[in-house]
Scaffold this motif. Structure first.
Motif, PDB file in Angstrom:
ATOM      1  N   ALA A  69       0.695  -1.226   0.095  1.00  0.00           N
ATOM      2  CA  ALA A  69       0.082   0.082  -0.117  1.00  0.00           C
ATOM      3  C   ALA A  69       0.905   1.310  -0.071  1.00  0.00           C
ATOM      4  CB  ALA A  69      -0.874   0.052   1.287  1.00  0.00           C
ATOM      5  N   ASP A  70       1.853   1.110   0.792  1.00  0.00           N
ATOM      6  CA  ASP A  70       2.892   2.419   1.043  1.00  0.00           C
ATOM      7  C   ASP A  70       3.568   2.677  -0.435  1.00  0.00           C
ATOM      8  OD1 ASP A  70       1.996   2.958   3.489  1.00  0.00           O
ATOM      9  OD2 ASP A  70       3.822   1.997   4.470  1.00  0.00           O
ATOM     10  N   ALA A  71       3.720   1.530  -1.132  1.00  0.00           N
ATOM     11  CA  ALA A  71       4.436   1.695  -2.508  1.00  0.00           C
ATOM     12  C   ALA A  71       3.571   2.273  -3.668  1.00  0.00           C
ATOM     13  CB  ALA A  71       5.101   0.379  -2.852  1.00  0.00           C
ATOM     14  N   GLY A  72       2.271   2.336  -3.276  1.00  0.00           N
ATOM     15  CA  GLY A  72       1.405   3.026  -3.950  1.00  0.00           C
ATOM     16  C   GLY A  72       0.789   1.926  -5.093  1.00  0.00           C
ATOM     17  N   LYS A  73       0.720   0.690  -4.616  1.00  0.00           N
ATOM     18  CA  LYS A  73      -0.154  -0.429  -5.467  1.00  0.00           C
ATOM     19  C   LYS A  73      -1.557  -0.167  -5.315  1.00  0.00           C
ATOM     20  CE  LYS A  73       3.500  -2.618  -6.358  1.00  0.00           C
ATOM     21  NZ  LYS A  73       4.314  -2.686  -7.982  1.00  0.00           N
ATOM     22  N   LYS A  74      -2.161  -0.556  -6.375  1.00  0.00           N
ATOM     23  CA  LYS A  74      -3.891  -0.331  -6.311  1.00  0.00           C
ATOM     24  C   LYS A  74      -4.405  -1.254  -5.461  1.00  0.00           C
ATOM     25  CE  LYS A  74      -3.907   0.868 -11.373  1.00  0.00           C
ATOM     26  NZ  LYS A  74      -4.231   0.682 -12.780  1.00  0.00           N
ATOM     27  N   VAL A  75      -5.517  -1.153  -4.977  1.00  0.00           N
ATOM     28  CA  VAL A  75      -6.276  -1.869  -3.833  1.00  0.00           C
ATOM     29  C   VAL A  75      -6.560  -3.095  -4.553  1.00  0.00           C
ATOM     30  CG1 VAL A  75      -8.545  -2.124  -3.013  1.00  0.00           C
ATOM     31  CG2 VAL A  75      -7.556   0.040  -2.838  1.00  0.00           C
ATOM     32  N   ALA A  76      -6.951  -3.358  -6.089  1.00  0.00           N
ATOM     33  CA  ALA A  76      -7.169  -4.534  -6.611  1.00  0.00           C
ATOM     34  C   ALA A  76      -5.950  -5.440  -6.675  1.00  0.00           C
ATOM     35  CB  ALA A  76      -7.589  -4.463  -7.890  1.00  0.00           C
ATOM     36  N   THR A  77      -4.863  -4.718  -6.655  1.00  0.00           N
ATOM     37  CA  THR A  77      -3.473  -5.426  -6.592  1.00  0.00           C
ATOM     38  C   THR A  77      -3.122  -6.127  -5.308  1.00  0.00           C
ATOM     39  OG1 THR A  77      -2.649  -4.209  -8.445  1.00  0.00           O
ATOM     40  CG2 THR A  77      -1.096  -5.618  -7.056  1.00  0.00           C
ATOM     41  N   ILE A  78      -3.249  -5.464  -4.111  1.00  0.00           N
ATOM     42  CA  ILE A  78      -3.241  -5.818  -2.892  1.00  0.00           C
ATOM     43  C   ILE A  78      -4.121  -6.955  -2.623  1.00  0.00           C
ATOM     44  CG2 ILE A  78      -3.247  -4.983  -0.515  1.00  0.00           C
ATOM     45  CD1 ILE A  78      -2.614  -2.119  -1.621  1.00  0.00           C
ATOM     46  N   GLN A  79      -5.295  -6.560  -2.971  1.00  0.00           N
ATOM     47  CA  GLN A  79      -6.505  -7.725  -2.712  1.00  0.00           C
ATOM     48  C   GLN A  79      -6.092  -9.244  -3.392  1.00  0.00           C
ATOM     49  OE1 GLN A  79      -9.996  -5.502  -3.895  1.00  0.00           O
ATOM     50  NE2 GLN A  79     -10.407  -4.909  -1.908  1.00  0.00           N
ATOM     51  N   ARG A  80      -5.486  -8.992  -4.562  1.00  0.00           N
ATOM     52  CA  ARG A  80      -5.155 -10.251  -5.256  1.00  0.00           C
ATOM     53  C   ARG A  80      -3.937 -10.713  -4.486  1.00  0.00           C
ATOM     54  NH1 ARG A  80      -2.367  -8.706 -10.297  1.00  0.00           N
ATOM     55  NH2 ARG A  80      -0.779  -9.009  -9.065  1.00  0.00           N
ATOM     56  N   HIS A  81      -2.758 -10.171  -4.142  1.00  0.00           N
ATOM     57  CA  HIS A  81      -1.705 -10.844  -3.406  1.00  0.00           C
ATOM     58  C   HIS A  81      -2.262 -11.509  -2.075  1.00  0.00           C
ATOM     59  CE1 HIS A  81       0.836  -8.199  -5.825  1.00  0.00           C
ATOM     60  NE2 HIS A  81       1.826  -8.961  -5.169  1.00  0.00           N
ATOM     61  N   ALA A  82      -3.273 -10.880  -1.420  1.00  0.00           N
ATOM     62  CA  ALA A  82      -3.942 -11.603  -0.330  1.00  0.00           C
ATOM     63  C   ALA A  82      -4.622 -12.760  -0.386  1.00  0.00           C
ATOM     64  CB  ALA A  82      -4.912 -10.439   0.579  1.00  0.00           C
ATOM     65  N   ALA A  83      -5.391 -12.774  -1.902  1.00  0.00           N
ATOM     66  CA  ALA A  83      -5.994 -14.066  -2.254  1.00  0.00           C
ATOM     67  C   ALA A  83      -5.089 -14.900  -2.562  1.00  0.00           C
ATOM     68  CB  ALA A  83      -6.926 -13.631  -3.366  1.00  0.00           C
ATOM     69  N   ALA A  84      -3.891 -14.722  -3.233  1.00  0.00           N
ATOM     70  CA  ALA A  84      -2.901 -15.749  -3.620  1.00  0.00           C
ATOM     71  C   ALA A  84      -2.284 -16.438  -2.486  1.00  0.00           C
ATOM     72  CB  ALA A  84      -1.608 -14.789  -4.362  1.00  0.00           C
ATOM     73  N   ILE A  85      -2.112 -15.676  -1.309  1.00  0.00           N
ATOM     74  CA  ILE A  85      -1.653 -16.160  -0.038  1.00  0.00           C
ATOM     75  C   ILE A  85      -2.506 -17.021   0.368  1.00  0.00           C
ATOM     76  CG2 ILE A  85      -0.790 -15.550   2.400  1.00  0.00           C
ATOM     77  CD1 ILE A  85       0.225 -12.828   0.888  1.00  0.00           C
ATOM     78  N   ALA A  86      -3.811 -16.805   0.584  1.00  0.00           N
ATOM     79  CA  ALA A  86      -4.881 -17.487   1.089  1.00  0.00           C
ATOM     80  C   ALA A  86      -4.992 -18.822   0.370  1.00  0.00           C
ATOM     81  CB  ALA A  86      -6.093 -16.706   0.821  1.00  0.00           C
ATOM     82  N   LYS A  87      -4.664 -18.815  -0.961  1.00  0.00           N
ATOM     83  CA  LYS A  87      -4.666 -19.949  -1.817  1.00  0.00           C
ATOM     84  C   LYS A  87      -3.802 -20.930  -1.470  1.00  0.00           C
ATOM     85  CE  LYS A  87      -7.064 -20.418  -5.172  1.00  0.00           C
ATOM     86  NZ  LYS A  87      -8.389 -21.109  -5.273  1.00  0.00           N
ATOM     87  N   ALA A  88      -2.464 -20.336  -1.307  1.00  0.00           N
ATOM     88  CA  ALA A  88      -1.358 -21.117  -0.842  1.00  0.00           C
ATOM     89  C   ALA A  88      -1.586 -21.943   0.330  1.00  0.00           C
ATOM     90  CB  ALA A  88      -0.249 -20.417  -0.724  1.00  0.00           C
ATOM     91  N   HIS A  89      -2.123 -21.213   1.344  1.00  0.00           N
ATOM     92  CA  HIS A  89      -2.383 -21.778   2.560  1.00  0.00           C
ATOM     93  C   HIS A  89      -3.444 -22.988   2.259  1.00  0.00           C
ATOM     94  CE1 HIS A  89       0.188 -18.562   4.370  1.00  0.00           C
ATOM     95  NE2 HIS A  89      -0.011 -19.161   5.449  1.00  0.00           N
ATOM     96  N   GLU A  90      -4.660 -22.522   1.475  1.00  0.00           N
ATOM     97  CA  GLU A  90      -5.444 -23.498   1.482  1.00  0.00           C
ATOM     98  C   GLU A  90      -4.986 -24.858   0.846  1.00  0.00           C
ATOM     99  OE1 GLU A  90     -10.107 -23.679  -0.748  1.00  0.00           O
ATOM    100  OE2 GLU A  90      -8.540 -22.045  -1.174  1.00  0.00           O
ATOM    101  N   LEU A  91      -4.265 -24.603  -0.218  1.00  0.00           N
ATOM    102  CA  LEU A  91      -3.643 -25.876  -0.976  1.00  0.00           C
ATOM    103  C   LEU A  91      -2.664 -26.746   0.063  1.00  0.00           C
ATOM    104  CD1 LEU A  91      -2.403 -24.311  -4.404  1.00  0.00           C
ATOM    105  CD2 LEU A  91      -4.232 -26.007  -3.991  1.00  0.00           C
TER     106      LEU A  91
END
Length: 319
Positions: A75-97
């Motif tokens: 967020a501090d690096a200026g990433k878009k909200v959608a990009t940040i949310q996608r990173h969170a989803a990827a991390i959630a997916k890795a834990h789910e797998l």
């Protein structure tokens, strides 16, 4: 870059090795999304693991503090909200797998994501929709005396009338096309919302104006290809010589922007189909039969009615 999320496997002594391998493959297939999503998630997961390694933190399972720090840095690096949310989803997916609880489920992380979205006040950027009149002018202006022009006209007309995603246009093969006297039926093996490969079809109809007809335009391009199998939309060399390389989604987007304008994308073809259909009085079920959306809510989201005078019941008050 790998398009898989590398997950350490937990030993299972009582399960035969060949069954464990097959089970893992089935589970990963069931949890995966579209190919573009897989690639994005893989890159996001690699960035997170590298960030954790740099800071001496575990990435799997990741502590809440690690995820919060990573998302805050994005967020501090200026990433878009959608990009940040996608990173969170990827991390959630890795834990789910991996069969692990994800830190994304923690209330602190949810509050953090909500705060980031509120502070940035970023609206989801949607592909703009064009008017039917402007699209007709664009199509008529294409130089179809060259293979490039014939291909691009067919691509734009098919993309619009079929409400195709760019990934579907990229994956389209000649074998997927069935022409008859009533028009064209396009069969789709897979799409973003059809990951199980169930049969989906799109109907394309003749236009009375040959210059604007998606079927005649596609047939003209197929005559240039002069074959019965393989990808429909291929790249061309500068000397107009055909290649066997399938056009990428990135290049399809560039073609759309070249003809339609930089404010549009290839996705505008799909969004404009919905908008023009609704303005012409089509009900949601008819629109969904072509777009393959599952709910009317998605149709409303796709409908671009920015002009307050469009689709407004105030015109129907009877005064």
């Amino acid at each position: 870059m790998s398009t898989t999320i590398a997950i350490p496997q937990t030993p299972a002594a009582q399960v035969p090795a060949h069954l464990l391998e097959s089970s893992t493959r089935y589970v990963e297939s069931g949890l995966r999304g579209a190919a573009n999503t897989i690639r994005a998630y893989a890159g996001d997961w690699q960035r997170f693991t590298a960030w954790c390694a740099l800071h001496g933190l575990a990435s799997l399972p990741a502590p809440v503090e690690a995820l919060a720090g990573f998302l805050t840095e994005l967020a501090d690096a200026g990433k878009k909200v959608a990009t940040i949310q996608r990173h969170a989803a990827a991390i959630a997916k890795a834990h789910e797998l991996a069969g692990l609880d994800s830190p994304t489920a923690d209330k602190k992380v949810k509050v953090l994501l909500k705060g980031i979205a509120r502070e940035k006040k970023t609206r989801i950027k949607q592909a703009a929709a064009f008017s039917l009149a402007s699209f007709k002018r664009t199509i008529r202006a294409i130089d179809v005396t060259t293979p490039t022009g014939l291909r691009n006209r067919a691509l734009l007309l098919l993309g619009f009338t079929g409400a195709f995603r760019r990934s579907e246009l990229e994956a389209l093969n000649i074998e997927d096309l069935a022409f008859d006297e009533e028009g064209l039926v396009v069969s789709l093996d897979k799409s973003k919302t059809n990951q199980l490969g169930q049969a989906e079809e799109k109907a394309i109809f003749y236009s009375p104006d040959p210059a604007l007809c998606p079927i005649r335009s596609l047939q003209a391009w197929l005559r240039v290809l002069d074959r019965d199998t393989g990808c429909v939309f291929v790249s061309l060399r500068k000397n107009q010589h055909l290649t066997t390389r399938r056009m990428t989604t990135k290049y399809i987007n560039l073609i759309a922007q070249h003809y339609l304008g930089l404010q549009y994308t290839a996705h505008s073809l799909r969004a404009s189909f919905v908008t023009v259909s609704k303005l012409n009085g089509a009900d949601d079920s008819k629109v969904m039969n072509q777009t393959k959306h599952k709910t009317s809510a998605m149709i409303r989201r796709y409908t671009r009615l920015d002009n307050v005078r469009q689709h407004n019941s105030a015109k129907e008050l009877g005064l």
